[in-house]
Motif scaffolding. Sequence first.
Motif, short mmCIF file in Angstrom:
data_model
loop_
_atom_site.label_atom_id
_atom_site.label_comp_id
_atom_site.label_asym_id
_atom_site.label_seq_id
_atom_site.Cartn_x
_atom_site.Cartn_y
_atom_site.Cartn_z
N VAL A 137 -3.05 5.62 -5.43
CA VAL A 137 -4.10 5.22 -4.42
C VAL A 137 -4.34 6.66 -3.81
O VAL A 137 -3.51 7.42 -3.35
CB VAL A 137 -3.92 3.98 -3.58
CG1 VAL A 137 -3.54 2.74 -4.27
CG2 VAL A 137 -2.46 4.04 -2.70
N GLN A 138 -5.69 6.85 -3.32
CA GLN A 138 -6.09 7.77 -2.63
C GLN A 138 -7.14 7.31 -1.42
O GLN A 138 -8.25 7.08 -1.71
CB GLN A 138 -6.92 8.57 -3.55
CG GLN A 138 -6.21 9.25 -4.74
CD GLN A 138 -6.06 8.55 -6.03
OE1 GLN A 138 -6.97 7.72 -6.23
NE2 GLN A 138 -4.78 8.54 -6.31
N PRO A 139 -6.22 6.94 -0.29
CA PRO A 139 -7.27 6.60 0.85
C PRO A 139 -8.13 7.49 1.39
O PRO A 139 -7.85 9.02 1.18
CB PRO A 139 -5.91 6.18 1.81
CG PRO A 139 -4.86 6.95 1.41
CD PRO A 139 -4.96 7.28 0.19
N TRP A 188 -9.03 2.36 1.72
CA TRP A 188 -7.56 2.13 1.45
C TRP A 188 -7.36 2.65 0.12
O TRP A 188 -6.07 3.06 -0.45
CB TRP A 188 -7.07 0.57 1.75
CG TRP A 188 -6.97 0.36 3.37
CD1 TRP A 188 -8.04 -0.06 4.10
CD2 TRP A 188 -6.01 0.70 4.15
NE1 TRP A 188 -7.78 -0.16 5.08
CE2 TRP A 188 -6.51 0.37 5.47
CE3 TRP A 188 -4.81 1.28 4.24
CZ2 TRP A 188 -5.67 0.38 6.59
CZ3 TRP A 188 -4.04 1.29 5.36
CH2 TRP A 188 -4.48 1.10 6.28
N PHE A 196 0.86 -1.36 0.00
CA PHE A 196 -0.19 0.03 -0.06
C PHE A 196 0.88 1.25 -0.12
O PHE A 196 0.50 2.23 -0.72
CB PHE A 196 -0.95 -0.11 1.22
CG PHE A 196 -1.66 1.26 1.34
CD1 PHE A 196 -2.58 1.73 0.85
CD2 PHE A 196 -1.06 2.14 2.52
CE1 PHE A 196 -3.14 3.10 0.91
CE2 PHE A 196 -1.76 3.49 2.74
CZ PHE A 196 -2.77 3.74 1.97
N PHE A 197 1.87 1.42 1.03
CA PHE A 197 2.67 2.68 0.71
C PHE A 197 3.61 2.49 -0.48
O PHE A 197 3.84 3.72 -0.68
CB PHE A 197 3.59 2.58 2.12
CG PHE A 197 2.81 2.72 3.35
CD1 PHE A 197 2.20 3.99 3.81
CD2 PHE A 197 2.65 1.83 4.46
CE1 PHE A 197 1.72 4.35 4.89
CE2 PHE A 197 1.82 2.35 5.77
CZ PHE A 197 1.59 3.59 5.64
N TYR A 233 1.03 4.17 -2.48
CA TYR A 233 0.70 5.66 -1.88
C TYR A 233 1.67 6.51 -2.34
O TYR A 233 1.58 7.77 -2.78
CB TYR A 233 0.46 5.30 -0.55
CG TYR A 233 0.06 6.77 0.15
CD1 TYR A 233 -1.28 7.42 -0.04
CD2 TYR A 233 0.98 7.28 0.86
CE1 TYR A 233 -1.66 8.71 0.39
CE2 TYR A 233 0.66 8.57 1.35
CZ TYR A 233 -0.64 9.16 1.41
OH TYR A 233 -0.99 10.32 1.79
#
Length: 282
Positions: A157-159, A242, A148-149, A152
């Motif tokens: 990705v735009q949590p 997430w 994820f990181f 990110y």
Amino acid sequence: MTEPQQQWTETIESSHSLFDLKLKEVWRYKDLVYMFVKRDFVSGFKQTILGPIWFFINPIFTTLVYLIVFGNIANLSTDGAPKILFYLAGVTLWNYFSSCLTGTSNVFTGNASIFGKVYFPRLVMPLTVVISNLMRFGVQMGLFLIAFFYYYFKGEVQPNIWIVATPFLIILMAAFALGMGMIFSSLTTKYRDIQMLLGFGVSLFMYVTPVIYPLSALPERFKAIAYYNPLSGIFECFKYAWLGVGDFSAAMLLTSSVIIFLLLAIGTVVFNKVEKSFMDTV
């Protein structure tokens, strides 16, 4: 001189409310829960070369297979989210749910020898399964966070604020698996065929749950059916929180919550009813 009346520290009786989970009694046996969790962890990797590394191997290889088959060959939509991260999110959640469900469904038949020798709250065993698999989920969630990181910081990705609902989503999955598991474990004391059908049923259930596809990819006539799948709201909320993608609404999560806690109540009633006499049938 009259002798003082003896005070019992523990009273075992068969008459109790069907809705009573006896959580206070379970709390008194917390050391036993810890021992069973430790046993499951150690025995699961005893005499293995890689040990706990299997926690990572399973989701990695499953994600790669989904990426090749569903992402590249079938070319299923991921709503614009990175394919690896999308499938890894689904695999992480699904592994926890399916492991909890299959584990709790085998509580009575798998532990009959222990139940027949010593008394302890029967709820200890399904709770042990849920907690043991929560440890595995934590490790696999760590793998998801690494991926994820990576995406990110690449800006892919735009949590959003729904991330804070993640613990609640985990509780919902555990409650759903616990409720359904208690129902199936109670039924398998008399009907062993159900245990054989459950593994097949769990595999099929994955394909009616948005694990490898988003709900937005379904035709409208199937969305109404998927809406009442308790896992749909959980999976869509997780991916929306997430990854910033998905056909999610708070009403969907509320529907999932109501259905799950209703099934948990039914599972509690069935479990409490069967635990009184299951030794006569197992």
